[in-house]
Write a protein that holds these residues in place. Structure first.
Motif, mmCIF file in Angstrom:
data_model
loop_
_atom_site.group_PDB
_atom_site.id
_atom_site.type_symbol
_atom_site.label_atom_id
_atom_site.label_comp_id
_atom_site.label_asym_id
_atom_site.label_seq_id
_atom_site.Cartn_x
_atom_site.Cartn_y
_atom_site.Cartn_z
ATOM 1 N N TYR A 34 10.882 -0.222 -0.143
ATOM 2 C CA TYR A 34 10.092 -1.196 -0.909
ATOM 3 C C TYR A 34 10.979 -1.969 -1.872
ATOM 4 N N ASP A 35 10.629 -3.259 -2.041
ATOM 5 C CA ASP A 35 11.390 -4.061 -2.997
ATOM 6 C C ASP A 35 10.824 -3.861 -4.409
ATOM 7 N N ASP A 36 11.302 -4.626 -5.363
ATOM 8 C CA ASP A 36 10.897 -4.442 -6.752
ATOM 9 C C ASP A 36 9.419 -4.683 -6.975
ATOM 10 N N GLU A 37 8.788 -5.425 -6.068
ATOM 11 C CA GLU A 37 7.359 -5.696 -6.186
ATOM 12 C C GLU A 37 6.519 -4.712 -5.379
ATOM 13 N N GLY A 38 7.200 -3.762 -4.741
ATOM 14 C CA GLY A 38 6.481 -2.784 -3.934
ATOM 15 C C GLY A 38 6.210 -3.224 -2.522
ATOM 16 N N LEU A 39 6.700 -4.410 -2.184
ATOM 17 C CA LEU A 39 6.510 -4.899 -0.819
ATOM 18 C C LEU A 39 7.523 -4.232 0.105
ATOM 19 N N ALA A 40 7.064 -3.906 1.291
ATOM 20 C CA ALA A 40 7.909 -3.165 2.230
ATOM 21 C C ALA A 40 8.871 -4.089 2.966
ATOM 22 N N PHE A 41 9.990 -3.494 3.409
ATOM 23 C CA PHE A 41 10.931 -4.204 4.270
ATOM 24 C C PHE A 41 11.664 -3.188 5.124
ATOM 25 N N ASN A 42 12.205 -3.668 6.229
ATOM 26 C CA ASN A 42 13.041 -2.842 7.098
ATOM 27 C C ASN A 42 14.415 -2.717 6.441
ATOM 28 N N LYS A 43 14.734 -1.526 5.982
ATOM 29 C CA LYS A 43 15.981 -1.340 5.234
ATOM 30 C C LYS A 43 17.209 -1.216 6.147
ATOM 31 N N ILE A 44 16.983 -1.088 7.443
ATOM 32 C CA ILE A 44 18.116 -0.968 8.358
ATOM 33 C C ILE A 44 18.855 -2.299 8.485
ATOM 34 N N ASP A 45 18.090 -3.410 8.538
ATOM 35 C CA ASP A 45 18.748 -4.720 8.664
ATOM 36 C C ASP A 45 18.271 -5.693 7.582
ATOM 37 N N ASP A 46 17.776 -5.125 6.479
ATOM 38 C CA ASP A 46 17.281 -5.940 5.361
ATOM 39 C C ASP A 46 16.197 -6.924 5.813
ATOM 40 N N ASN A 47 15.357 -6.428 6.724
ATOM 41 C CA ASN A 47 14.187 -7.169 7.217
ATOM 42 C C ASN A 47 14.560 -8.410 8.047
ATOM 43 N N ALA A 48 15.781 -8.433 8.559
ATOM 44 C CA ALA A 48 16.225 -9.590 9.346
ATOM 45 C C ALA A 48 15.717 -9.559 10.782
ATOM 46 N N CYS A 61 0.814 -1.213 0.000
ATOM 47 C CA CYS A 61 0.000 0.000 0.000
ATOM 48 C C CYS A 61 0.847 1.263 0.000
ATOM 49 N N GLY A 62 2.067 1.153 0.511
ATOM 50 C CA GLY A 62 2.983 2.282 0.435
ATOM 51 C C GLY A 62 2.918 3.258 1.588
ATOM 52 N N ALA A 63 2.153 2.963 2.594
ATOM 53 C CA ALA A 63 2.004 3.913 3.697
ATOM 54 C C ALA A 63 3.227 3.973 4.605
ATOM 55 N N CYS A 64 3.816 2.827 4.877
ATOM 56 C CA CYS A 64 4.875 2.805 5.897
ATOM 57 C C CYS A 64 6.123 3.584 5.478
ATOM 58 N N GLY A 65 6.473 3.520 4.219
ATOM 59 C CA GLY A 65 7.649 4.251 3.758
ATOM 60 C C GLY A 65 7.455 5.758 3.834
ATOM 61 N N ALA A 66 6.188 6.182 3.718
ATOM 62 C CA ALA A 66 5.898 7.606 3.849
ATOM 63 C C ALA A 66 5.931 8.031 5.312
ATOM 64 N N THR A 67 5.505 7.136 6.191
ATOM 65 C CA THR A 67 5.438 7.451 7.623
ATOM 66 C C THR A 67 6.803 7.326 8.296
ATOM 67 N N ALA A 68 7.568 6.329 7.903
ATOM 68 C CA ALA A 68 8.884 6.081 8.510
ATOM 69 C C ALA A 68 9.919 5.838 7.408
ATOM 70 N N PRO A 69 10.247 6.886 6.667
ATOM 71 C CA PRO A 69 11.140 6.718 5.502
ATOM 72 C C PRO A 69 12.567 6.310 5.862
ATOM 73 N N ASP A 70 12.962 6.503 7.105
ATOM 74 C CA ASP A 70 14.312 6.097 7.504
ATOM 75 C C ASP A 70 14.384 4.618 7.878
ATOM 76 N N VAL A 71 13.236 3.966 7.926
ATOM 77 C CA VAL A 71 13.194 2.557 8.331
ATOM 78 C C VAL A 71 12.680 1.651 7.209
ATOM 79 N N PHE A 72 11.594 2.081 6.555
ATOM 80 C CA PHE A 72 10.949 1.182 5.586
ATOM 81 C C PHE A 72 11.175 1.635 4.144
#
Ligand code: F3S
Length: 69
Positions: free
Chosen positions: A26-40, A13-24
């Protein structure tokens, strides 16, 4: 705090990256992930970002953002 996105339920949906752009991001499919630790779900999220993560989790329409306080 740690966080990750459950990509099985994320609907890109794209909401989380707008709300917390320093954390979330999106991958090539638009799915969100935690970019700080690559969703680990291993990295401690910096204190200054905790409110953003909580807001993103509350705003996710599918409750896909998992938060461990
Ligand atoms: Fe997905 Fe929820 Fe973000 S649906 S794009 S994790 S707000």
């Amino acid at each position: 705090m740690k966080t990750y996105v459950d990509k099985d339920t994320c609907i890109a949906c794209g909401a989380c990256g707008a709300t917390a752009p320093d954390v979330f991001d999106y991958d090539d499919e638009g799915l969100a992930f935690n970019k700080i630790d690559d969703n680990a779900n291993t990295a401690e999220i910096p204190d200054v970002l905790h409110d953003d993560v909580r807001d993103a989790a509350e705003g996710c329409p599918t409750d896909s953002i998992k938060v461990e306080e």
